[in-house]
Design a protein around this motif. Structure first.
Motif, short mmCIF file in Angstrom:
data_model
loop_
_atom_site.label_atom_id
_atom_site.label_comp_id
_atom_site.label_asym_id
_atom_site.label_seq_id
_atom_site.Cartn_x
_atom_site.Cartn_y
_atom_site.Cartn_z
N UNK A 137 -2.64 -11.16 9.08
CA UNK A 137 -3.30 -9.85 9.07
C UNK A 137 -2.27 -8.75 9.27
N UNK A 138 -2.49 -7.61 8.61
CA UNK A 138 -1.58 -6.47 8.77
C UNK A 138 -2.38 -5.22 9.10
N UNK A 139 -1.93 -4.43 10.10
CA UNK A 139 -2.58 -3.16 10.39
C UNK A 139 -2.24 -2.13 9.32
N UNK A 140 -3.27 -1.40 8.84
CA UNK A 140 -3.08 -0.35 7.83
C UNK A 140 -3.94 0.84 8.21
N UNK A 141 -3.53 2.04 7.76
CA UNK A 141 -4.33 3.22 8.09
C UNK A 141 -4.74 3.97 6.83
N UNK A 142 -5.85 4.71 6.96
CA UNK A 142 -6.37 5.49 5.84
C UNK A 142 -5.99 6.96 5.99
N UNK A 143 -6.48 7.81 5.10
CA UNK A 143 -6.13 9.23 5.09
C UNK A 143 -6.67 9.98 6.30
N UNK A 144 -7.63 9.40 7.00
CA UNK A 144 -8.18 10.04 8.21
C UNK A 144 -7.40 9.64 9.46
N UNK A 145 -6.36 8.81 9.29
CA UNK A 145 -5.55 8.38 10.42
C UNK A 145 -6.16 7.23 11.21
N UNK A 146 -7.19 6.61 10.67
CA UNK A 146 -7.80 5.47 11.35
C UNK A 146 -7.19 4.17 10.82
N UNK A 147 -7.08 3.20 11.73
CA UNK A 147 -6.45 1.93 11.40
C UNK A 147 -7.48 0.82 11.28
N UNK A 148 -7.18 -0.12 10.40
CA UNK A 148 -7.95 -1.34 10.24
C UNK A 148 -6.97 -2.47 9.95
N UNK A 149 -7.46 -3.61 9.51
CA UNK A 149 -6.60 -4.75 9.19
C UNK A 149 -6.95 -5.29 7.82
N UNK A 150 -5.91 -5.68 7.07
CA UNK A 150 -6.10 -6.33 5.78
C UNK A 150 -5.58 -7.76 5.83
#
Length: 195
Positions: A137-150
């Motif tokens: 799993x890798x942490x990634x963030x979106x344009x709103x600055x929130x992080x999730x995992x892919x």
């Protein structure tokens, strides 16, 4: 007793001569794949275990070798070298991370994606920020600055909901949610540390 004293003196003498080359550099990293990153006057290169300079001090920034490759920067662009010092990927990335679990996170045109060891894009440039893989799993963030995992297919496994997300270690990762640092498991559930 005399025999032990001689052995101790010999060990001290060998150890001090083996490490005398360390004084030639401002910084010496740990060895990985037979090379250690070194720096002098803000330039980076790599030495072998004998202290011989294998990769000249020509890089503006450098990382420790991982999975046989090192991420290095010159002229404000990042590229990769192998354990022999050969440049194996051109200096074209705006940012680049170490290889982790066969993939490296890189940034092009302001977005992050992931490349494999052949530098083929495996997960397209689509993230505002990203960190490398750990435990698939890798942490990634979106344009709103929130992080999730892919996952390694680039699919979002945990929705964008964290203010910060770290690597998974032993099935747990530290994240920040609503201003609180918490630990989550690989199902996204909150756990107490070391549970």
């Amino acid at each position: 007793m005399k025999k032990y004293l001689i052995l101790i003196m010999l060990f001290i003498a060998l150890d001090s001569t083996a490490q005398s080359w360390v004084k030639l550099y401002d910084y010496v990293d740990e060895f990985a794949f037979g090379l250690a990153k070194v720096s002098k006057e803000n330039k980076y290169g790599y030495v072998n275990t004998k202290g011989e300079l294998v990769v000249p001090l020509i890089y503006d920034e450098a990382m420790t070798l991982r999975e046989g490759k090192a991420t290095v920067r010159k002229d404000n662009k990042w590229g990769y070298i192998d354990s022999t010092g050969k440049e194996v990927e051109e200096f074209k990335y705006e940012d680049a991370g170490c290889f982790r679990e066969g993939l490296a996170v890189v940034r092009m045109h302001g977005k992050y994606g992931f490349v494999d060891h052949n530098f083929a894009v495996v997960i397209p440039y689509q993230f505002e920020n990203a960190r490398g893989f750990a435990e698939s799993l890798a942490p990634v963030s979106n344009s709103k600055g929130l992080w999730g995992y892919i996952n390694k297919k680039g699919n979002l496994v945990f929705e964008y909901q964290y203010n910060f997300a770290d690597f998974f270690v032993d099935g747990q990762a530290r994240v920040m949610k609503n201003g609180n640092l918490i630990m989550i498991d690989k199902k996204g559930k909150e756990v107490k540390e070391n549970e």
